[in-house]
Write a protein that holds these residues in place. Structure first.
Motif, mmCIF file in Angstrom:
data_model
loop_
_atom_site.group_PDB
_atom_site.id
_atom_site.type_symbol
_atom_site.label_atom_id
_atom_site.label_comp_id
_atom_site.label_asym_id
_atom_site.label_seq_id
_atom_site.Cartn_x
_atom_site.Cartn_y
_atom_site.Cartn_z
ATOM 1 N N THR A 134 36.467 35.777 -7.568
ATOM 2 C CA THR A 134 36.060 37.106 -8.009
ATOM 3 C C THR A 134 34.985 37.001 -9.070
ATOM 4 O O THR A 134 33.969 37.692 -9.027
ATOM 5 C CB THR A 134 37.277 37.855 -8.594
ATOM 6 N N ARG A 135 35.218 36.119 -9.992
ATOM 7 C CA ARG A 135 34.236 35.950 -11.066
ATOM 8 C C ARG A 135 32.912 35.447 -10.516
ATOM 9 O O ARG A 135 31.843 35.909 -10.909
ATOM 10 C CB ARG A 135 34.777 34.978 -12.115
ATOM 11 N N ALA A 136 33.000 34.479 -9.603
ATOM 12 C CA ALA A 136 31.775 33.921 -9.036
ATOM 13 C C ALA A 136 30.977 35.011 -8.319
ATOM 14 O O ALA A 136 29.765 35.140 -8.497
ATOM 15 C CB ALA A 136 32.115 32.793 -8.061
ATOM 16 N N LEU A 137 31.672 35.776 -7.533
ATOM 17 C CA LEU A 137 31.033 36.843 -6.775
ATOM 18 C C LEU A 137 30.410 37.874 -7.719
ATOM 19 O O LEU A 137 29.283 38.347 -7.522
ATOM 20 C CB LEU A 137 32.088 37.518 -5.896
ATOM 21 N N LEU A 138 31.148 38.187 -8.731
ATOM 22 C CA LEU A 138 30.691 39.172 -9.696
ATOM 23 C C LEU A 138 29.420 38.701 -10.381
ATOM 24 O O LEU A 138 28.442 39.441 -10.492
ATOM 25 C CB LEU A 138 31.810 39.360 -10.730
ATOM 26 N N SER A 139 29.415 37.450 -10.785
ATOM 27 C CA SER A 139 28.260 36.974 -11.535
ATOM 28 C C SER A 139 27.061 36.728 -10.630
ATOM 29 O O SER A 139 25.919 36.775 -11.073
ATOM 30 C CB SER A 139 28.606 35.712 -12.323
ATOM 31 N N SER A 140 27.315 36.520 -9.358
ATOM 32 C CA SER A 140 26.182 36.309 -8.461
ATOM 33 C C SER A 140 25.607 37.641 -7.981
ATOM 34 O O SER A 140 24.557 37.674 -7.357
ATOM 35 C CB SER A 140 26.608 35.469 -7.247
ATOM 36 N N GLY A 141 26.328 38.704 -8.264
ATOM 37 C CA GLY A 141 25.813 40.016 -7.869
ATOM 38 C C GLY A 141 25.965 40.333 -6.398
ATOM 39 O O GLY A 141 25.419 41.309 -5.913
ATOM 40 N N THR A 142 26.707 39.523 -5.681
ATOM 41 C CA THR A 142 26.942 39.786 -4.266
ATOM 42 C C THR A 142 27.870 40.988 -4.087
ATOM 43 O O THR A 142 28.904 41.040 -4.736
ATOM 44 C CB THR A 142 27.647 38.579 -3.626
ATOM 45 N N PRO A 143 27.487 41.904 -3.219
ATOM 46 C CA PRO A 143 28.410 43.014 -2.958
ATOM 47 C C PRO A 143 29.715 42.481 -2.373
ATOM 48 O O PRO A 143 29.684 41.657 -1.474
ATOM 49 C CB PRO A 143 27.671 43.851 -1.913
ATOM 50 N N PHE A 144 30.823 42.906 -2.913
ATOM 51 C CA PHE A 144 32.092 42.500 -2.320
ATOM 52 C C PHE A 144 33.172 43.526 -2.585
ATOM 53 O O PHE A 144 33.095 44.323 -3.517
ATOM 54 C CB PHE A 144 32.521 41.116 -2.808
ATOM 55 N N VAL A 145 34.154 43.514 -1.712
ATOM 56 C CA VAL A 145 35.299 44.405 -1.846
ATOM 57 C C VAL A 145 36.541 43.550 -1.812
ATOM 58 O O VAL A 145 36.680 42.660 -0.976
ATOM 59 C CB VAL A 145 35.341 45.441 -0.705
#
Lengths: 339, 339
Positions: A134-145
């Motif tokens: 979650t953190r990785a996705l958040l910091s990379s700015g990738t849209p995710f749900v």
DNA sequence: GAAAGCTGTGGGAGCGTTCCCATCATATGC
DNA sequence: GCATATGATGGGAACGCTCCCACAGCTTTC
């Protein structure tokens, strides 16, 4: 398989115009549009995925990520159904689905996919609150749900009302007259497990009953832990048990039987999930129906919205659940007794 | 995320050299190689999937295709486990996995993927002998491996020995003294169903027993069909039943109970698959253990081989099965009786 | 009636790779 | 010592698309 350019040549227009037709750009005259469509159909042209991905920076591919290792996680029908929800929604929205179950170098690979624009977004089935992914996705700015709630204000998620549902089903047991209601929890690392436990507590409190620690067994959602948990709980003589998953309920049932007791006469039993097996158990299991399929579909729709407009505020969707009242809770029994 | 060119500039070499390092081309001096690797590591460079796919015509993506519709097919643990086998093998071989469960325009989409080189190959979980998809794949020349046998000589496949296993488990019932052994078949469109029925017949013949049509019920692998089938078979008083799937066995068990009979005392019951539930049933189900996970892994490995060398002859792999003898066949009962 | 705006269309550039060929050293053969 | 193989490297072209800008031909505007 023809290319854009070939279709262009064939119809006597330019590459650009064909591209516009394919992408439904409004600025093409009806006559041209029709002519081009005809050629596209006739030749069976389909745009090349990779060329598109390279040129446009988006690929029409979304990833479904299920952490939890190489283990047979898909043996759990919950994940299977969730995945088929995601897949069918992706299909009807004309997206491709990349599946990632890996654990090895997991964070790395997902990052890689997202950052290089190989996928447009990610549906993450995160059971834990503080998933590193979650953190990785958040910091990379990738849209995710996320499928499963997350308290980080930036995360969009879809979840079911675990707490409310657990409260309802526990209250159902209390309403039937049970007073020593035990519970076997899910893996406490999972938010769903914590929420279901909270719901159990809510119900007891609403009935003015004490929370007895010895009536709470910490399981991990698996059948085996249901059996072990039940064995341990049996020493404290519960008259009802709320297992936080149907699989644990199934394990508990076997253990109750092994102890020479009957369900629901001696101990009422309820579960959570409503897996296909639940209705087929003997006795049929009273449980909470949640639609994993719908969660998957919803998550994918939300993701596509997010991809279209990444600037919007995070969305949080909580899907309703239903009580599936069957024989294992002794509803019938008790009501008959009343008459 | 840096590009090839950036790494090149950083290390003072050319694009080409970096590309060679990334692709393990031998013609790079050790010194250069090391220097470039260092920069790659430091910058976290990863080649872009789409650029690669476009330029090289292969993408490191393989597709897993499970026909059978949008239905909750993954609720069946078999497919879930199969898929996780495919996924974990893909992962360890550094390939991406595209999942396709769709039914709508299915042939079209798969074709599209394969023909435009979006995916390098396909693992097809084809239950049917004459899948239209098989033909499409074959004619498009896309490397693919079928999970489930196919009699077309050009098709590579992996399967389990359904016929042999069915023969063995039926023979086990016969060895225990049962003489009116019935069977509930799977969906006869599936080769696995036909093979298991053949195995059942083999066993009866080996014991010199007649094949009684009224003891054969045509089901479709689902629990519901197991129940319906059992209801119908009960009229013909079988003393044992071989259900061609554990789910059907579970349905049959419920029906036997509903008829006031006991398993295994009145009717012995065996299944096929060894789903997790089988060992937890009451009584635990005697069944055939097959490793869907291993099938998935094997299929993927075969596919990668096929992609590397498409010219080789088709390979056919038949995985072994094991008998999982538990209480539902009455093994114990009978052997005790003997003493 | 000239400037400004639309509408439909065309073509160049570029996305990040791989592949092929060219180049330039250095080593090898006779 | 000169042609020739060998090893290491560089750079152009291409993969098939999207995006941007240009431009021709109209219509609108004051």
């Amino acid at each position: 398989m023809p290319t854009l350019e070939e279709i262009a040549e064939l119809t006597g227009v330019s590459r650009s115009t064909v591209s516009r037709v394919v992408n439904n750009d409004s600025r093409v005259s009806p006559a041209t549009r029709e002519k081009v469509w005809e050629a596209i159909q006739r030749k069976g042209y389909r745009p090349n995925l990779h060329a598109r991905g390279l040129a446009a920076g988006r690929s029409n591919i979304v990833a479904a990520v299920i952490p939890g290792g190489i283990s047979n996680i898909l043996a759990d029908p919950y994940f299977g159904v969730l995945l088929s929800g995601i897949a069918s929604a992706a299909d009807s929205r004309d997206r491709y689905l990349l599946l990632s179950l890996s654990d090895v170098d997991f964070k790395h690979r997902v990052d890689e996919l997202a950052q290089q624009g190989a996928v447009d977004g990610v549906v993450l089935s995160s059971s834990e609150e503080d998933e590193p992914l979650t953190r990785a996705l958040l910091s990379s700015g990738t849209p995710f749900v996320s499928v499963g709630r997350n308290s980080d204000g930036r995360v969009s998620y879809v979840d079911v009302d675990n707490r409310g549902a657990a409260r309802k089903i526990t209250a159902h047991l209390l309403r039937l007259g049970h007073r020593r209601v035990a519970t076997i929890t899910g893996d406490p690392i999972a938010t769903a497990a914590l929420d279901r436990l909270d719901g159990y507590r809510d119900a007891l409190e609403a009935y003015g009953l004490p929370i007895r620690e010895q009536l709470i067994f910490e399981g991990d959602f698996t059948e085996a832990s249901g059996r072990v948990g039940m064995r341990s709980l049996l020493e404290h003589h519960p008259d009802a048990v709320f297992a936080a998953s149907d699989r644990m309920a199934s394990g508990a049932l076997n253990e109750i039987r092994a102890g020479g007791l009957r369900v629901p006469e001696d101990i009422a039993l309820v579960g959570f999930d409503d897996i296909p097996l639940a209705a087929e158990m003997d006795p049929p299991l009273t449980t909470v129906r949640q639609s994993a399929k719908q969660m998957g579909e919803t998550a994918l729709e939300m993701l596509l919205d997010l991809i279209d407009d990444p600037s919007g505020p995070p969305r949080r969707v909580v899907l309703p659940t239903q009580l599936a009242v069957r024989a294992s809770c002794g509803s019938k029994l008790k009501s008959e007794r009343k008459e």
